[in-house]
Motif scaffolding. Structure first.
Motif, PDB file in Angstrom:
ATOM      1  N   GLU A  71       0.829  -1.205   0.000  1.00  0.00           N
ATOM      2  CA  GLU A  71       0.000   0.000   0.000  1.00  0.00           C
ATOM      3  C   GLU A  71       0.865   1.257   0.000  1.00  0.00           C
ATOM      4  OE1 GLU A  71      -3.175   0.191  -0.472  1.00  0.00           O
ATOM      5  OE2 GLU A  71      -3.263  -2.000  -0.630  1.00  0.00           O
ATOM      6  N   LYS A  72       1.949   1.223   0.778  1.00  0.00           N
ATOM      7  CA  LYS A  72       2.863   2.366   0.812  1.00  0.00           C
ATOM      8  C   LYS A  72       3.541   2.545  -0.541  1.00  0.00           C
ATOM      9  CE  LYS A  72       6.888   4.257   3.226  1.00  0.00           C
ATOM     10  NZ  LYS A  72       7.903   4.028   4.289  1.00  0.00           N
ATOM     11  N   LEU A  73       3.957   1.442  -1.151  1.00  0.00           N
ATOM     12  CA  LEU A  73       4.581   1.508  -2.469  1.00  0.00           C
ATOM     13  C   LEU A  73       3.601   2.031  -3.509  1.00  0.00           C
ATOM     14  CD1 LEU A  73       6.591  -1.847  -2.503  1.00  0.00           C
ATOM     15  CD2 LEU A  73       7.519   0.455  -2.335  1.00  0.00           C
ATOM     16  N   LYS A  74       2.336   1.639  -3.391  1.00  0.00           N
ATOM     17  CA  LYS A  74       1.322   2.105  -4.330  1.00  0.00           C
ATOM     18  C   LYS A  74       1.138   3.620  -4.209  1.00  0.00           C
ATOM     19  CE  LYS A  74      -2.337  -0.424  -4.787  1.00  0.00           C
ATOM     20  NZ  LYS A  74      -3.683  -1.031  -4.560  1.00  0.00           N
ATOM     21  N   CYS A 111      -3.951   1.447 -21.141  1.00  0.00           N
ATOM     22  CA  CYS A 111      -4.483   2.247 -20.052  1.00  0.00           C
ATOM     23  C   CYS A 111      -4.105   3.694 -20.271  1.00  0.00           C
ATOM     24  CB  CYS A 111      -3.944   1.751 -18.705  1.00  0.00           C
ATOM     25  SG  CYS A 111      -2.124   1.831 -18.569  1.00  0.00           S
ATOM     26  N   CYS A 112      -4.626   4.568 -19.405  1.00  0.00           N
ATOM     27  CA  CYS A 112      -4.342   5.995 -19.548  1.00  0.00           C
ATOM     28  C   CYS A 112      -4.376   6.646 -18.172  1.00  0.00           C
ATOM     29  CB  CYS A 112      -5.366   6.649 -20.469  1.00  0.00           C
ATOM     30  SG  CYS A 112      -4.921   8.317 -20.995  1.00  0.00           S
ATOM     31  N   GLY A 113      -3.295   7.316 -17.801  1.00  0.00           N
ATOM     32  CA  GLY A 113      -3.227   7.921 -16.475  1.00  0.00           C
ATOM     33  C   GLY A 113      -3.021   6.864 -15.404  1.00  0.00           C
ATOM     34  N   TRP A 114      -2.955   7.303 -14.150  1.00  0.00           N
ATOM     35  CA  TRP A 114      -2.760   6.354 -13.050  1.00  0.00           C
ATOM     36  C   TRP A 114      -4.080   5.779 -12.585  1.00  0.00           C
ATOM     37  CZ3 TRP A 114       0.568   3.194 -11.303  1.00  0.00           C
ATOM     38  CH2 TRP A 114       0.522   2.695 -10.006  1.00  0.00           C
ATOM     39  N   GLU A 115      -5.018   6.641 -12.254  1.00  0.00           N
ATOM     40  CA  GLU A 115      -6.338   6.169 -11.837  1.00  0.00           C
ATOM     41  C   GLU A 115      -7.335   6.209 -12.991  1.00  0.00           C
ATOM     42  OE1 GLU A 115      -7.605   8.328  -8.421  1.00  0.00           O
ATOM     43  OE2 GLU A 115      -6.043   7.510  -7.129  1.00  0.00           O
ATOM     44  N   VAL A 169      -9.426   7.877 -26.108  1.00  0.00           N
ATOM     45  CA  VAL A 169      -8.377   7.227 -25.310  1.00  0.00           C
ATOM     46  C   VAL A 169      -8.976   6.123 -24.432  1.00  0.00           C
ATOM     47  CG1 VAL A 169      -6.968   9.316 -25.258  1.00  0.00           C
ATOM     48  CG2 VAL A 169      -8.624   8.901 -23.421  1.00  0.00           C
ATOM     49  N   HIS A 170      -8.093   5.286 -23.905  1.00  0.00           N
ATOM     50  CA  HIS A 170      -8.512   4.259 -22.952  1.00  0.00           C
ATOM     51  C   HIS A 170      -8.957   4.941 -21.656  1.00  0.00           C
ATOM     52  CE1 HIS A 170      -6.853   1.070 -25.461  1.00  0.00           C
ATOM     53  NE2 HIS A 170      -5.742   1.774 -25.571  1.00  0.00           N
ATOM     54  N   GLN A 171     -10.029   4.465 -21.085  1.00  0.00           N
ATOM     55  CA  GLN A 171     -10.533   5.041 -19.838  1.00  0.00           C
ATOM     56  C   GLN A 171      -9.987   4.323 -18.606  1.00  0.00           C
ATOM     57  OE1 GLN A 171     -12.303   7.916 -19.777  1.00  0.00           O
ATOM     58  NE2 GLN A 171     -11.921   7.863 -21.987  1.00  0.00           N
ATOM     59  N   GLN A 172      -9.472   3.117 -18.794  1.00  0.00           N
ATOM     60  CA  GLN A 172      -8.919   2.366 -17.670  1.00  0.00           C
ATOM     61  C   GLN A 172      -7.623   2.998 -17.177  1.00  0.00           C
ATOM     62  OE1 GLN A 172      -7.873  -2.270 -16.801  1.00  0.00           O
ATOM     63  NE2 GLN A 172      -6.836  -1.376 -18.556  1.00  0.00           N
ATOM     64  N   GLY A 173      -7.499   3.156 -15.865  1.00  0.00           N
ATOM     65  CA  GLY A 173      -6.270   3.665 -15.283  1.00  0.00           C
ATOM     66  C   GLY A 173      -5.196   2.593 -15.256  1.00  0.00           C
ATOM     67  N   CYS A 174      -3.937   3.021 -15.297  1.00  0.00           N
ATOM     68  CA  CYS A 174      -2.843   2.052 -15.329  1.00  0.00           C
ATOM     69  C   CYS A 174      -2.680   1.314 -14.003  1.00  0.00           C
ATOM     70  CB  CYS A 174      -1.547   2.753 -15.699  1.00  0.00           C
ATOM     71  SG  CYS A 174      -1.515   3.331 -17.425  1.00  0.00           S
ATOM     72  N   MET A 175      -3.130   1.912 -12.906  1.00  0.00           N
ATOM     73  CA  MET A 175      -3.066   1.226 -11.617  1.00  0.00           C
ATOM     74  C   MET A 175      -3.888  -0.059 -11.676  1.00  0.00           C
ATOM     75  SD  MET A 175      -4.184   2.572  -7.810  1.00  0.00           S
ATOM     76  CE  MET A 175      -5.910   2.775  -8.311  1.00  0.00           C
ATOM     77  N   ASN A 176      -5.120   0.041 -12.151  1.00  0.00           N
ATOM     78  CA  ASN A 176      -5.960  -1.145 -12.284  1.00  0.00           C
ATOM     79  C   ASN A 176      -5.432  -2.075 -13.366  1.00  0.00           C
ATOM     80  OD1 ASN A 176      -7.736  -0.216 -10.313  1.00  0.00           O
ATOM     81  ND2 ASN A 176      -8.987   0.895 -11.799  1.00  0.00           N
ATOM     82  N   GLY A 177      -4.861  -1.479 -14.428  1.00  0.00           N
ATOM     83  CA  GLY A 177      -4.316  -2.295 -15.506  1.00  0.00           C
ATOM     84  C   GLY A 177      -3.139  -3.131 -15.048  1.00  0.00           C
TER      85      GLY A 177
END
Length: 225
Positions: A71-74, A111-115, A169-177
């Protein structure tokens, strides 16, 4: 090796330096192991065994730290990526390697962006252009060619009232990806880690077996420089 980007967190910098050190030790350890086996020198085989044991323990410890500190790394990764997105500039040569790496992640994971893609609304250049462009690596189409990096206008309406909702663009964030990719490839990752651990254990067993077969140390077998 290339210097770590200034946007890296202390944890990531530490991890990178640890990996570099482990790589150097591994090369030295392999050389000592070969030298000890060829010349039947017990002390070098013992050193080889000790290094393998330390590396194995370090790998297990690193895995546990990543698991319990995920969680801290995230959070740290979120800060790094959001700062990168805000300051992303195709003309900035100093950050080009880091920006290219992020473009590669967005293209490969789709993906696109972090979230989410909305993270790019904070980019200074896109704000100045009234969001009339979008990051090319986020382009959501496999049929049409688009530049791998920088900002694009392909697929946008020709009128002057372009909004964020018009971005193709892709709507999925890269965190979830990334999390999805890790879950999908968890078996492969665990298999590789297990394979590396097995090879290290075999190396330790073989070094001990060879060491026991050597009745006495003979330092005269060490090659003279």
């Amino acid at each position: 090796f290339c210097p770590l980007p200034e946007t890296s967190s202390p944890s990531l910098k530490t991890g990178a330096y640890v990996l570099i050190a482990v790589g150097a030790v591994t090369m030295l350890m392999g050389f000592l192991g070969c030298l000890g086996a060829v010349n039947e020198i017990r002390c070098l085989l013992g050193l080889y065994f000790t290094c393998l044991l330390v590396i194995l323990i370090t790998q297990v410890a690193a895995g546990l730290i990543i698991y319990f500190q995920k969680e801290k790394l995230k959070e740290e990764l979120s800060l790094i990526v959001n700062n990168l997105i805000q300051t992303y500039d195709p003309l900035n040569e100093e950050e080009k390697n880091l920006q290219d790496a992020w473009d590669y992640v967005q293209r490969q994971i789709a993906c696109c962006g972090w979230e989410g893609a909305e993270d790019w609304k904070t980019n200074a250049i896109l704000i100045n252009k009234s969001l009339a462009e979008y990051p090319c690596s986020c382009y959501n189409s496999s049929e049409d060619y688009v530049t791998d990096s920088g900002f694009c206008t392909k697929g946008l309406p020709s009128n002057s009232t372009v909004t964020f909702a018009d971005w193709p663009v892709h709507q999925q964030g890269c965190m979830n990806g990334v999390e999805k990719w890790l879950k999908d490839n968890l078996g492969i990752i665990l298999g590789v880690c297990t394979g590396v651990a097995v090879v290290e254990l075999l190396g330790m067993i073989l070094s001990i077996a060879l060491c026991k077969n050597i009745h006495s140390e003979d330092y005269t077998k060490v090659p003279k420089s």
